[in-house]
Design a protein around this motif. Sequence first.
Motif, short mmCIF file in Angstrom:
data_model
loop_
_atom_site.label_atom_id
_atom_site.label_comp_id
_atom_site.label_asym_id
_atom_site.label_seq_id
_atom_site.Cartn_x
_atom_site.Cartn_y
_atom_site.Cartn_z
N VAL A 170 0.75 -1.14 0.07
CA VAL A 170 0.14 -0.12 0.12
C VAL A 170 0.85 1.19 0.20
CG1 VAL A 170 -1.65 1.29 1.43
CG2 VAL A 170 -1.95 -1.19 1.26
N THR A 171 0.60 1.94 -1.01
CA THR A 171 1.54 3.29 -1.05
C THR A 171 0.67 4.39 -0.73
OG1 THR A 171 1.07 3.48 -3.46
CG2 THR A 171 3.04 2.44 -2.77
N LYS A 172 -0.70 4.32 -0.94
CA LYS A 172 -1.48 5.67 -0.80
C LYS A 172 -2.85 5.01 -0.25
CE LYS A 172 -2.72 10.10 -1.32
NZ LYS A 172 -1.92 11.13 -0.73
N ILE A 173 -3.57 5.96 0.52
CA ILE A 173 -4.93 5.32 0.87
C ILE A 173 -5.75 6.69 0.79
CG2 ILE A 173 -6.42 4.56 2.58
CD1 ILE A 173 -4.17 3.12 3.77
N TYR A 174 -6.92 6.79 0.02
CA TYR A 174 -7.90 7.85 0.18
C TYR A 174 -9.02 7.46 0.92
CZ TYR A 174 -5.16 9.91 -3.98
OH TYR A 174 -4.20 10.33 -4.66
N ALA A 175 -9.56 8.47 1.71
CA ALA A 175 -10.68 8.09 2.42
C ALA A 175 -11.93 9.16 2.11
CB ALA A 175 -10.61 8.19 3.89
N LEU A 176 -13.03 8.81 1.28
CA LEU A 176 -13.88 9.49 1.02
C LEU A 176 -15.31 9.32 1.84
CD1 LEU A 176 -12.23 9.58 -1.55
CD2 LEU A 176 -14.20 9.20 -3.19
N PRO A 177 -15.77 10.29 2.61
CA PRO A 177 -15.03 11.51 3.14
C PRO A 177 -13.91 11.32 3.99
CG PRO A 177 -17.18 11.43 4.09
CD PRO A 177 -16.95 10.22 3.46
N GLY A 178 -13.88 10.32 4.87
CA GLY A 178 -13.04 10.11 6.02
C GLY A 178 -13.38 11.10 7.02
N ASN A 179 -12.66 11.43 7.85
CA ASN A 179 -12.97 12.57 9.11
C ASN A 179 -11.84 13.02 9.42
OD1 ASN A 179 -12.07 11.06 11.46
ND2 ASN A 179 -13.67 9.89 11.02
N GLY A 180 -11.72 13.94 10.35
CA GLY A 180 -10.64 14.90 10.84
C GLY A 180 -9.58 13.99 11.34
N GLY A 181 -9.89 12.99 12.09
CA GLY A 181 -8.80 12.04 12.77
C GLY A 181 -8.21 10.87 11.73
N ILE A 182 -9.26 10.32 10.56
CA ILE A 182 -8.53 9.59 9.77
C ILE A 182 -7.57 10.25 8.77
CG2 ILE A 182 -9.26 8.44 7.59
CD1 ILE A 182 -11.91 7.89 8.75
N ALA A 183 -7.68 11.66 8.87
CA ALA A 183 -6.85 12.38 8.04
C ALA A 183 -5.30 12.20 8.62
CB ALA A 183 -6.97 13.96 8.32
N ALA A 184 -5.01 11.70 9.68
CA ALA A 184 -3.71 11.28 10.07
C ALA A 184 -3.06 10.03 9.30
CB ALA A 184 -3.55 11.09 11.55
N ASP A 185 -4.18 9.28 8.67
CA ASP A 185 -3.83 7.86 8.17
C ASP A 185 -4.00 7.87 6.89
OD1 ASP A 185 -2.78 6.12 10.59
OD2 ASP A 185 -4.53 7.23 11.42
N ALA A 186 -4.82 8.92 6.28
CA ALA A 186 -5.24 8.62 4.78
C ALA A 186 -5.36 10.03 4.47
CB ALA A 186 -6.39 7.87 4.77
N GLU A 187 -5.44 10.11 3.07
CA GLU A 187 -5.99 11.51 2.45
C GLU A 187 -7.23 11.79 2.29
OE1 GLU A 187 -3.62 12.96 -0.99
OE2 GLU A 187 -5.48 14.24 -1.41
N CYS A 188 -7.89 12.51 3.21
CA CYS A 188 -9.55 12.54 3.07
C CYS A 188 -9.94 13.64 1.96
CB CYS A 188 -10.07 13.03 4.39
SG CYS A 188 -9.60 11.88 5.56
N VAL A 189 -11.04 13.11 1.03
CA VAL A 189 -11.29 13.92 -0.04
C VAL A 189 -12.82 13.98 0.20
CG1 VAL A 189 -11.64 14.10 -2.12
CG2 VAL A 189 -9.67 13.01 -1.40
N ASP A 190 -13.42 15.29 0.17
CA ASP A 190 -14.60 15.80 0.52
C ASP A 190 -15.74 15.19 -0.62
OD1 ASP A 190 -16.78 16.81 1.86
OD2 ASP A 190 -16.35 18.79 1.28
#
Length: 422
Positions: free
Chosen positions: A25-45
Amino acid sequence: MKILVVGGGGREHAIIKKIKENEKVTKIYALPGNGGIAADAECVDIGAKDIDKIVEFSKEKEIDYAIVAPDDPLVLGCVDKLEEAGIPCFGPRANAAIIEGSKVFSKELMKKYNIPTAAYEVFDDINEAVKYVDKAKLPLVVKADGLALGKGVVIATSRGDALTAIVNCMQNKVFGESGTHVVIEEFMEGPEVSVLAFTDGKTVVPMVSSMDHKRALEGGTGPNTGGMGTIAPNPHYTDEIAKECMEKIFIPTINAMNKEGRTFKGCLYFGLMLTKDGPKVIEYNCRFGDPETQVVLPLLESDLLDIMMAVTEERLSEVEVKFSDKSACCVIAASEGYPVKYDKGFEIKISKKVIDHVYVAGAAKADGKLVTNGGRVLGCTAVADTLEEAIADAYKLMEGVSFENIYYRHDIGYKAVNVKKA
Ligand code: AMP
Ligand code: GLY
């Protein structure tokens, strides 16, 4: 590998933290994720229900593998659309996600294939439902057919309560179209067990069992919530019961879905009640449970992404799915007043010492700070050799977390410890 995770709660945070352990795993995007998840993945709105945008984003970023975690996008066909765009996914297609999306469907499936569940009747005519309630034995359980954020179930101990539930569902449409049909079912009694299972439609591999704590207040009182804490394994779920569930419930369900031309691939959640007449299905969910995932995945010793990809490629029987024999406890910290009315926007402080054990759910970033943004704010999970230690450690972890109006139950897992002692 570039991974996309659809969703933005504690469950998704637990999935993301686990997936990160895989070196590919080189990159994780979270849609939408949340403010805490942002520490572990790129959150996209992009919202979890915004399927067209999710597909567009995945194509643009050349996502290698997508994990669709929540019920709504699964039922809406997010996996179907991503697959059409050539993106391999973890999660059932819409025609299989209906096992959670429609209670009428799942009850009829169980009846047709002799899978043990509560006796029931389905109504689309309010007058017929009212007539039935007049004669039926109490308590009665009234359920809206469709998705209702876990709020579509009423346990009615009086005819008046049952009638109110029916009127709210069918006439006042408090759950929208989800309440066009209602299921009225027999009240069952016994300990509840959650079992999540990986399945590729050919093989079913149950994960370690768990116990949710659905009520808001100590001692299992107050309104139903999304879940205030979990422990795993569930001491009620003995090897003997596990074997019975495999034979009478898990395998028959997978076979039934295949026979209906609705092969289920993904994580199938069995909500079970261990009644005096044997284990029965309370409900199916087409996804990982929240907060069950926050105790189940920390006990998984095998690689989660490898298992998920094996599910997608229908070679689950070839991979190892190994759980540790330790215990886990997750305590959820909520905003005071949840699930009814609560304030948001308070700064959340999480000490460095505990951060690895925290799964963030209802949080956002504001001016660079993490602030509360939902009812269930975060969960602290501890893993230990015994359940007693895991519980004590989870509460110790909670000391490393603070925000104004924090509320959590102090009795998560206590009943389970007593079962073990008995
Ligand atoms: P659900 O939202 O479907 O998870 O249901 C919420 C809770 O209602 C379950 O966890 C059970 O505690 C309870 N419940 C649902 N159906 C029944 C039933 N037939 N008998 C007794 N309790 C039930
Ligand atoms: N914890 C119950 C659920 O995920 O539906």
